[in-house]
Design a protein around this motif. Structure first.
Motif, PDB file in Angstrom:
ATOM      1  N   VAL A 153      19.681  16.803  22.715  1.00  0.00           N
ATOM      2  CA  VAL A 153      20.092  15.383  23.369  1.00  0.00           C
ATOM      3  C   VAL A 153      20.477  15.884  24.608  1.00  0.00           C
ATOM      4  CG1 VAL A 153      21.765  13.420  23.282  1.00  0.00           C
ATOM      5  CG2 VAL A 153      20.394  13.848  21.347  1.00  0.00           C
ATOM      6  N   ILE A 154      21.299  16.855  24.831  1.00  0.00           N
ATOM      7  CA  ILE A 154      21.971  17.203  26.305  1.00  0.00           C
ATOM      8  C   ILE A 154      20.811  17.542  26.937  1.00  0.00           C
ATOM      9  CG2 ILE A 154      23.514  18.946  27.315  1.00  0.00           C
ATOM     10  CD1 ILE A 154      25.171  17.240  25.912  1.00  0.00           C
ATOM     11  N   LEU A 155      19.741  18.326  26.492  1.00  0.00           N
ATOM     12  CA  LEU A 155      18.674  18.815  27.287  1.00  0.00           C
ATOM     13  C   LEU A 155      17.916  17.451  27.986  1.00  0.00           C
ATOM     14  CD1 LEU A 155      16.692  21.758  25.477  1.00  0.00           C
ATOM     15  CD2 LEU A 155      18.093  21.686  27.586  1.00  0.00           C
ATOM     16  N   GLN A 156      17.880  16.508  26.984  1.00  0.00           N
ATOM     17  CA  GLN A 156      16.966  15.054  27.390  1.00  0.00           C
ATOM     18  C   GLN A 156      17.817  14.681  28.276  1.00  0.00           C
ATOM     19  OE1 GLN A 156      14.531  13.125  26.420  1.00  0.00           O
ATOM     20  NE2 GLN A 156      13.647  14.266  24.789  1.00  0.00           N
ATOM     21  N   GLY A 190      25.461   0.832  26.375  1.00  0.00           N
ATOM     22  CA  GLY A 190      25.715   0.029  25.282  1.00  0.00           C
ATOM     23  C   GLY A 190      24.761   0.148  24.194  1.00  0.00           C
ATOM     24  N   GLU A 191      23.540   0.517  24.293  1.00  0.00           N
ATOM     25  CA  GLU A 191      22.441   0.798  23.317  1.00  0.00           C
ATOM     26  C   GLU A 191      23.017   1.834  22.562  1.00  0.00           C
ATOM     27  OE1 GLU A 191      19.999  -1.503  23.173  1.00  0.00           O
ATOM     28  OE2 GLU A 191      18.397  -0.414  23.275  1.00  0.00           O
ATOM     29  N   PHE A 233      15.276   7.603  26.401  1.00  0.00           N
ATOM     30  CA  PHE A 233      16.454   7.130  25.746  1.00  0.00           C
ATOM     31  C   PHE A 233      15.870   7.025  24.198  1.00  0.00           C
ATOM     32  CE2 PHE A 233      19.067   4.014  23.388  1.00  0.00           C
ATOM     33  CZ  PHE A 233      20.527   4.716  23.720  1.00  0.00           C
ATOM     34  N   ILE A 234      14.654   6.417  23.920  1.00  0.00           N
ATOM     35  CA  ILE A 234      14.057   6.164  22.592  1.00  0.00           C
ATOM     36  C   ILE A 234      13.981   7.525  21.839  1.00  0.00           C
ATOM     37  CG2 ILE A 234      11.949   5.588  21.431  1.00  0.00           C
ATOM     38  CD1 ILE A 234      11.777   3.291  23.386  1.00  0.00           C
ATOM     39  N   ASP A 235      13.511   8.577  22.824  1.00  0.00           N
ATOM     40  CA  ASP A 235      13.233   9.949  22.258  1.00  0.00           C
ATOM     41  C   ASP A 235      14.739  10.413  21.794  1.00  0.00           C
ATOM     42  OD1 ASP A 235      11.998  11.873  21.418  1.00  0.00           O
ATOM     43  OD2 ASP A 235      11.742  13.123  23.214  1.00  0.00           O
ATOM     44  N   VAL A 236      15.760  10.245  22.656  1.00  0.00           N
ATOM     45  CA  VAL A 236      17.339  10.847  22.220  1.00  0.00           C
ATOM     46  C   VAL A 236      17.527  10.167  20.920  1.00  0.00           C
ATOM     47  CG1 VAL A 236      19.687  10.472  22.945  1.00  0.00           C
ATOM     48  CG2 VAL A 236      17.915  11.009  24.635  1.00  0.00           C
ATOM     49  N   VAL A 237      17.374   8.836  20.740  1.00  0.00           N
ATOM     50  CA  VAL A 237      17.601   8.321  19.490  1.00  0.00           C
ATOM     51  C   VAL A 237      16.951   8.663  18.418  1.00  0.00           C
ATOM     52  CG1 VAL A 237      17.939   5.936  18.119  1.00  0.00           C
ATOM     53  CG2 VAL A 237      18.438   6.046  20.589  1.00  0.00           C
ATOM     54  N   TRP A 238      15.746   9.112  18.473  1.00  0.00           N
ATOM     55  CA  TRP A 238      14.931   9.732  17.423  1.00  0.00           C
ATOM     56  C   TRP A 238      15.315  10.968  17.133  1.00  0.00           C
ATOM     57  CZ3 TRP A 238      11.903   7.963  13.890  1.00  0.00           C
ATOM     58  CH2 TRP A 238      11.004   8.732  13.158  1.00  0.00           C
ATOM     59  N   VAL A 239      15.703  11.832  17.909  1.00  0.00           N
ATOM     60  CA  VAL A 239      16.462  13.003  17.690  1.00  0.00           C
ATOM     61  C   VAL A 239      17.410  13.125  16.783  1.00  0.00           C
ATOM     62  CG1 VAL A 239      17.733  15.160  18.669  1.00  0.00           C
ATOM     63  CG2 VAL A 239      15.817  14.168  20.017  1.00  0.00           C
ATOM     64  N   PHE A 240      18.329  11.993  16.761  1.00  0.00           N
ATOM     65  CA  PHE A 240      19.286  11.769  15.868  1.00  0.00           C
ATOM     66  C   PHE A 240      18.828  11.225  14.637  1.00  0.00           C
ATOM     67  CE2 PHE A 240      22.368  11.738  19.382  1.00  0.00           C
ATOM     68  CZ  PHE A 240      23.132  12.752  19.015  1.00  0.00           C
ATOM     69  N   ILE A 241      17.705  10.340  14.447  1.00  0.00           N
ATOM     70  CA  ILE A 241      17.011   9.935  13.324  1.00  0.00           C
ATOM     71  C   ILE A 241      16.483  10.997  12.483  1.00  0.00           C
ATOM     72  CG2 ILE A 241      15.395   8.181  12.686  1.00  0.00           C
ATOM     73  CD1 ILE A 241      16.051   6.276  14.551  1.00  0.00           C
ATOM     74  N   PHE A 242      15.720  11.908  13.203  1.00  0.00           N
ATOM     75  CA  PHE A 242      15.045  12.737  12.316  1.00  0.00           C
ATOM     76  C   PHE A 242      15.922  13.803  11.873  1.00  0.00           C
ATOM     77  CE2 PHE A 242      14.742  16.968  14.378  1.00  0.00           C
ATOM     78  CZ  PHE A 242      14.579  16.731  15.785  1.00  0.00           C
ATOM     79  N   THR A 243      17.100  14.220  12.588  1.00  0.00           N
ATOM     80  CA  THR A 243      17.996  14.934  11.942  1.00  0.00           C
ATOM     81  C   THR A 243      18.909  14.452  10.795  1.00  0.00           C
ATOM     82  OG1 THR A 243      18.316  16.111  14.238  1.00  0.00           O
ATOM     83  CG2 THR A 243      20.200  16.431  12.726  1.00  0.00           C
ATOM     84  N   VAL A 244      19.352  13.078  11.171  1.00  0.00           N
ATOM     85  CA  VAL A 244      20.675  12.658  10.215  1.00  0.00           C
ATOM     86  C   VAL A 244      19.781  11.810   9.074  1.00  0.00           C
ATOM     87  CG1 VAL A 244      22.402  10.783  10.128  1.00  0.00           C
ATOM     88  CG2 VAL A 244      22.308  12.398  12.175  1.00  0.00           C
ATOM     89  N   VAL A 245      18.643  11.220   9.376  1.00  0.00           N
ATOM     90  CA  VAL A 245      18.194  10.551   8.383  1.00  0.00           C
ATOM     91  C   VAL A 245      17.103  11.416   7.502  1.00  0.00           C
ATOM     92  CG1 VAL A 245      16.599   8.509   7.694  1.00  0.00           C
ATOM     93  CG2 VAL A 245      18.142   8.233   9.476  1.00  0.00           C
ATOM     94  N   TYR A 246      16.264  12.042   8.288  1.00  0.00           N
ATOM     95  CA  TYR A 246      15.368  12.661   7.443  1.00  0.00           C
ATOM     96  C   TYR A 246      15.568  14.235   6.926  1.00  0.00           C
ATOM     97  CZ  TYR A 246      12.313   9.073   8.655  1.00  0.00           C
ATOM     98  OH  TYR A 246      11.506   7.502   8.953  1.00  0.00           O
TER      99      TYR A 246
END
Lengths: 206, 115
Positions: B70-73, A36-37, A187-200
């Protein structure tokens, strides 16, 4: 304390977090929550991507973002993911001291990350990016701020667990609690991966 | 196993030999995936920070790197590769599926129409 009241000393199972039905239910339920998150953050990402060109007169992504700061924040969060992995490995070894120590390391790194993020928002505000400055500003602060709120919640959650169970030793009750907190942290780290890629990175390179 | 189980009693004893061996292997796997994640994160930052990579190539490149990380995580740090994680996979992948639709929809609905 003889006969039937004698407290059974449990031997350490290979996966203490999943040794009880309650633990298994927590594990499964928590993944349901994480699914859900994912959708929650998906909607924030979609909004940001739709609105990020609407900068009006305010500063845009390339005026604001500094890759060096974002790189440091990324490394801090990635390392905190690793320390929480070490915590779980120590838990499975039955090394409770090690579990607590690595969880404290995770909390410290989380606090450092939050400090950088507060500094970052403070700086952007002084560069003229208020929450209502532009559509880009609102969607940026909402997306990255929601992630930051998750970090703050994760830090408090783990701190409460660490204080409450500082002397209890590893039990079948607290093993699933630490384990779900670690899942949340990853999970917080997973979201951050997308944030640094997509946003920054896309904000500067795209 | 006794009928009276107290889940708040401290766990005693040491892990078995096979668990010990498994944990040692896991430690190595996790460290390797961590080093790899550091590497691809640096690659992503470098491809944007340096002018050597044209942005037409850099953008799909960093998106692919993000997916790999993400897959690795999920599969290593969060152990989604372990046995008995069928439902876990169902939940996360349905979450990612709905999230992808949401992102695409919002981008098209509010991003393309200019007011």
């Amino acid at each position: 304390m003889a006969d039937h009241q004698a407290v059974e000393q449990h031997t350490l199972p290979p996966n203490p977090e999943k040794a009880t039905l309650e633990g298994r239910n927590k594990y499964l339920g928590f993944w349901f929550f994480l699914g859900g998150e994912t959708v929650l953050f998906g909607s924030l990402f979609g909004t940001y991507l739709g609105l990020r060109d609407g900068v009006v007169d305010g500063p845009g992504p390339s005026d604001l973002f500094h890759l060096d700061l974002v790189f440091i924040m990324t490394m801090i969060l990635l390392t905190s993911s690793l320390t929480s992995v070490f915590a779980v490995i120590n838990m499975k070894r039955g090394n409770y001291k090690g579990l607590l120590m690595w969880m404290w390391a995770t909390v410290l790194l989380g606090v450092a990350f939050l400090g950088f993020e507060i500094y970052e928002f403070y700086e952007y505000y002084h560069l003229g990016l208020g929450f209502t400055t532009s559509a880009f500003a609102s969607s940026f602060y909402t997306l990255v701020g929601t992630h930051g709120a998750h970090v703050a919640f994760g830090v408090s959650w783990i701190t409460v667990l660490l204080i409450r169970y500082r002397k209890s030793g590893l039990t079948l009750t607290n093993a699933p609690k630490f384990y779900t907190a670690v899942l949340y942290w990853h999970f917080i780290d997973v979201v951050w991966v997308f944030i640094f890629t997509v946003v920054y990175l896309l904000g500067i390179g795209g | 196993m006794s009928s009276h189980v107290d889940p708040s009693a401290p766990l005693q004893g040491k892990p078995s030999k096979s668990t010990e061996r498994k944990l040692k292997n896991e430690m190595r796997t996790q460290l390797i995936s961590f080093v790899f994640m550091i590497f691809i994160t640096s690659m992503a930052f470098l491809s944007i920070a340096s002018d050597a990579v044209p942005s037409g190539f850099a953008i799909p490149f960093i998106l692919i790197l993000a997916s790999v990380q993400v897959i690795l995580q999920l599969y290593f740090f969060m152990h989604m590769n372990a046995k008995g994680t069928g439902w876990v996979n169902v939940m996360i992948w349905s979450g990612l599926f709905v999230a992808a639709l949401t992102v695409a929809t919002l981008m098209l609905l509010i991003g393309v129409v200019k007011y």
